[in-house]
Design a protein around this motif. Structure first.
Motif, PDB file in Angstrom:
ATOM      1  N   LYS A 143       0.834  -1.203   0.000  1.00 56.67           N
ATOM      2  CA  LYS A 143       0.000   0.000   0.000  1.00 56.67           C
ATOM      3  C   LYS A 143       0.871   1.257   0.000  1.00 56.67           C
ATOM      4  CE  LYS A 143      -3.881   2.145   2.493  1.00 56.67           C
ATOM      5  NZ  LYS A 143      -4.788   2.029   3.667  1.00 56.67           N
ATOM      6  N   LEU A 144       1.948   1.248   0.791  1.00 60.18           N
ATOM      7  CA  LEU A 144       2.873   2.379   0.824  1.00 60.18           C
ATOM      8  C   LEU A 144       3.525   2.597  -0.533  1.00 60.18           C
ATOM      9  CD1 LEU A 144       4.657   1.656   4.234  1.00 60.18           C
ATOM     10  CD2 LEU A 144       3.255   3.670   3.742  1.00 60.18           C
ATOM     11  N   GLU A 145       3.972   1.530  -1.141  1.00 60.26           N
ATOM     12  CA  GLU A 145       4.643   1.630  -2.440  1.00 60.26           C
ATOM     13  C   GLU A 145       3.712   2.223  -3.490  1.00 60.26           C
ATOM     14  OE1 GLU A 145       7.565  -1.229  -5.013  1.00 60.26           O
ATOM     15  OE2 GLU A 145       5.605  -2.057  -4.438  1.00 60.26           O
ATOM     16  N   ALA A 146       2.456   1.787  -3.467  1.00 61.15           N
ATOM     17  CA  ALA A 146       1.488   2.285  -4.445  1.00 61.15           C
ATOM     18  C   ALA A 146       1.145   3.749  -4.200  1.00 61.15           C
ATOM     19  CB  ALA A 146       0.222   1.428  -4.393  1.00 61.15           C
ATOM     20  N   GLU A 147       0.972   4.132  -2.925  1.00 58.76           N
ATOM     21  CA  GLU A 147       0.562   5.497  -2.625  1.00 58.76           C
ATOM     22  C   GLU A 147       1.699   6.498  -2.796  1.00 58.76           C
ATOM     23  OE1 GLU A 147      -1.451   8.173   0.963  1.00 58.76           O
ATOM     24  OE2 GLU A 147      -1.434   5.984   1.112  1.00 58.76           O
ATOM     25  N   ILE A 148       2.876   6.155  -2.319  1.00 59.91           N
ATOM     26  CA  ILE A 148       4.009   7.071  -2.408  1.00 59.91           C
ATOM     27  C   ILE A 148       4.568   7.101  -3.830  1.00 59.91           C
ATOM     28  CG2 ILE A 148       6.355   7.512  -1.520  1.00 59.91           C
ATOM     29  CD1 ILE A 148       5.473   6.319   1.143  1.00 59.91           C
ATOM     30  N   ARG A 152       3.498   6.067   6.723  1.00 61.61           N
ATOM     31  CA  ARG A 152       3.538   6.764   5.426  1.00 61.61           C
ATOM     32  C   ARG A 152       4.123   8.161   5.569  1.00 61.61           C
ATOM     33  NH1 ARG A 152      -2.044   8.829   3.837  1.00 61.61           N
ATOM     34  NH2 ARG A 152      -1.349  10.282   5.465  1.00 61.61           N
ATOM     35  N   ASP A 153       3.611   8.916   6.532  1.00 61.09           N
ATOM     36  CA  ASP A 153       4.080  10.292   6.708  1.00 61.09           C
ATOM     37  C   ASP A 153       5.549  10.333   7.098  1.00 61.09           C
ATOM     38  OD1 ASP A 153       1.507  11.022   6.095  1.00 61.09           O
ATOM     39  OD2 ASP A 153       0.959  11.593   8.151  1.00 61.09           O
ATOM     40  N   SER A 154       5.973   9.373   7.912  1.00 60.17           N
ATOM     41  CA  SER A 154       7.372   9.332   8.343  1.00 60.17           C
ATOM     42  C   SER A 154       8.298   8.996   7.182  1.00 60.17           C
ATOM     43  CB  SER A 154       7.545   8.316   9.471  1.00 60.17           C
ATOM     44  OG  SER A 154       6.813   8.720  10.614  1.00 60.17           O
ATOM     45  N   ILE A 155       7.895   8.062   6.338  1.00 60.48           N
ATOM     46  CA  ILE A 155       8.723   7.710   5.184  1.00 60.48           C
ATOM     47  C   ILE A 155       8.853   8.903   4.241  1.00 60.48           C
ATOM     48  CG2 ILE A 155       8.759   6.331   3.060  1.00 60.48           C
ATOM     49  CD1 ILE A 155       7.805   3.964   4.697  1.00 60.48           C
ATOM     50  N   LYS A 156       7.764   9.621   4.008  1.00 66.84           N
ATOM     51  CA  LYS A 156       7.832  10.814   3.170  1.00 66.84           C
ATOM     52  C   LYS A 156       8.786  11.852   3.778  1.00 66.84           C
ATOM     53  CE  LYS A 156       3.233  10.592   1.020  1.00 66.84           C
ATOM     54  NZ  LYS A 156       1.921  11.288   0.889  1.00 66.84           N
ATOM     55  N   LYS A 157       8.702  12.011   5.096  1.00 67.49           N
ATOM     56  CA  LYS A 157       9.578  12.967   5.774  1.00 67.49           C
ATOM     57  C   LYS A 157      11.041  12.533   5.664  1.00 67.49           C
ATOM     58  CE  LYS A 157      10.489  14.969  10.355  1.00 67.49           C
ATOM     59  NZ  LYS A 157      10.055  15.006  11.784  1.00 67.49           N
ATOM     60  N   ILE A 158      11.298  11.249   5.827  1.00 66.47           N
ATOM     61  CA  ILE A 158      12.667  10.733   5.755  1.00 66.47           C
ATOM     62  C   ILE A 158      13.242  10.920   4.354  1.00 66.47           C
ATOM     63  CG2 ILE A 158      14.032   8.596   5.788  1.00 66.47           C
ATOM     64  CD1 ILE A 158      12.193   7.713   8.149  1.00 66.47           C
ATOM     65  N   ALA A 199       8.872   4.919  -7.619  1.00 67.72           N
ATOM     66  CA  ALA A 199      10.088   5.710  -7.840  1.00 67.72           C
ATOM     67  C   ALA A 199      10.491   6.480  -6.593  1.00 67.72           C
ATOM     68  CB  ALA A 199       9.882   6.660  -9.016  1.00 67.72           C
ATOM     69  N   GLU A 200       9.523   7.071  -5.918  1.00 74.57           N
ATOM     70  CA  GLU A 200       9.810   7.837  -4.701  1.00 74.57           C
ATOM     71  C   GLU A 200      10.091   6.914  -3.526  1.00 74.57           C
ATOM     72  OE1 GLU A 200      10.098  11.798  -3.005  1.00 74.57           O
ATOM     73  OE2 GLU A 200      10.029  10.998  -5.056  1.00 74.57           O
ATOM     74  N   PHE A 201       9.294   5.868  -3.399  1.00 72.04           N
ATOM     75  CA  PHE A 201       9.380   4.927  -2.281  1.00 72.04           C
ATOM     76  C   PHE A 201      10.763   4.299  -2.192  1.00 72.04           C
ATOM     77  CE2 PHE A 201       7.974   0.640  -0.507  1.00 72.04           C
ATOM     78  CZ  PHE A 201       7.688   1.110   0.766  1.00 72.04           C
ATOM     79  N   HIS A 202      11.330   3.949  -3.331  1.00 74.47           N
ATOM     80  CA  HIS A 202      12.606   3.231  -3.333  1.00 74.47           C
ATOM     81  C   HIS A 202      13.822   4.154  -3.388  1.00 74.47           C
ATOM     82  CE1 HIS A 202      10.771  -0.705  -3.334  1.00 74.47           C
ATOM     83  NE2 HIS A 202       9.921  -0.283  -4.258  1.00 74.47           N
ATOM     84  N   LYS A 203      13.608   5.407  -3.029  1.00 78.53           N
ATOM     85  CA  LYS A 203      14.756   6.288  -2.834  1.00 78.53           C
ATOM     86  C   LYS A 203      15.474   5.957  -1.526  1.00 78.53           C
ATOM     87  CE  LYS A 203      13.252  10.311  -5.522  1.00 78.53           C
ATOM     88  NZ  LYS A 203      12.842  11.738  -5.465  1.00 78.53           N
TER      89      LYS A 203
END
Length: 306
Positions: free
Chosen positions: A48-53, A84-90, A56-60
């Protein structure tokens, strides 16, 4: 002016019994959850995270760091949203700080930080967790505060954190994970209450506490050793910053040598400065080598986690 953290005359040590209502020390168990791969629920969160983020962005960030985030926020009420929010922040933080790139590029800021905040890596416990030691006597808070604002300090500290992660060489695995945590030790020899001024509190909060949100689920145990009685008052200032999960694996010790051995850390892995037999590898030496030879990349999963 904020006092820098320097050596002082010896202070009385805290008793060996578990102080300040912290958990009782226990020997390590043969099997740790750290080594267990994703559960079905966690795989669903990953997808779900991979699809939403977006992939390309998720696997940075590395597969290991994704794993640490998914596990790190499992106790939160809104687990998926917080993860989700933490991964985006990281991801945003790492791109801005250039944490990975600066492992092998010259940087005056990184060099200054390393000169004024000593960090050393020692041996491994019975499960393969490296010991990471920092000492009050090597932290020059006044100089750091004179050069860095809060955000800049966190950016620079993240390069040291990334160096530790690369040194651990961890990778998640569909069957059994390799160690992705470490044991953090802060040697408090020489600590005085005057050291813990408002500015120094900012250094500790930014450099030690808040880094935990950017590298979640990376600490196996945290030890404050050679703690003088004055640390009781300082501990009261630190505890509100710590996540309950972090508090549960934090120990304050007077004489650490016997307690280290009780929890699966052999004498050969314990720093000589704490009575053991191990010499350090400094993060300075690692980064200097990587500037010449290139830094390794944190390994990805052996195969897709989905």
């Amino acid at each position: 002016q904020n006092p820098q953290l320097t050596a002082s005359s010896p202070s009385p040590l805290l008793p060996k019994s578990p102080p300040l209502a912290l958990p009782t020390m226990a020997s390590s168990t043969p099997t740790l959850r750290e080594f267990q791969p994703y559960t079905d629920e966690e795989k669903a969160i990953y997808d779900k995270l991979e699809a939403e983020i977006t992939p390309a962005e998720f696997h940075k960030i590395s597969e290991t760091l994704i794993f640490q985030c998914i596990r790190g926020w499992e106790t939160e009420k809104e687990r998926y949203i917080d993860t989700r929010d933490s991964i985006k922040k990281i991801i945003a933080f790492r791109e801005n700080a250039r944490s990975t790139e600066l492992l092998s590029e010259p940087s005056e800021d990184v060099d200054f930080f390393l000169e004024h905040w000593g960090s050393e890596i020692y041996g491994q416990d019975e499960h393969g967790h490296y010991l990471w030691l920092e000492r009050v006597t090597t932290i020059k808070a006044t100089e750091l505060l004179g050069r860095f604002d809060d955000d800049h300090m966190k950016d620079t500290r993240s390069v040291l954190m990334e160096a530790l992660e690369v040194k651990k060489g961890n990778a998640i695995n569909p069957e059994v994970n390799t160690p992705h945590k470490h044991i953090y030790i802060m040697d408090l020899s020489g600590l005085q209450f005057g050291h813990f001024s408002g500015g120094v509190k900012r250094v500790v909060k930014n450099v030690i506490v808040e880094m935990g949100n950017l590298y979640p689920e990376s600490v196996h145990k945290m030890f404050f050793v050679n703690a003088p009685f004055v640390f009781r008052a300082i501990w009261g200032m630190i505890t509100p910053w710590l996540h309950p999960v972090t508090k549960e694996k934090t120990y304050i010790l007077g004489d650490p040598l016997k307690e280290f051995q009780k929890c699966g850390i052999p004498l050969s892995a314990i720093p000589k400065v704490l009575g053991g037999e191990c010499d350090p590898v400094t993060l300075t030496s690692l980064i200097q080598d990587w500037r010449v030879n290139g830094a390794p990349v944190r390994p990805a999963a052996a195969e897709s986690s989905s």
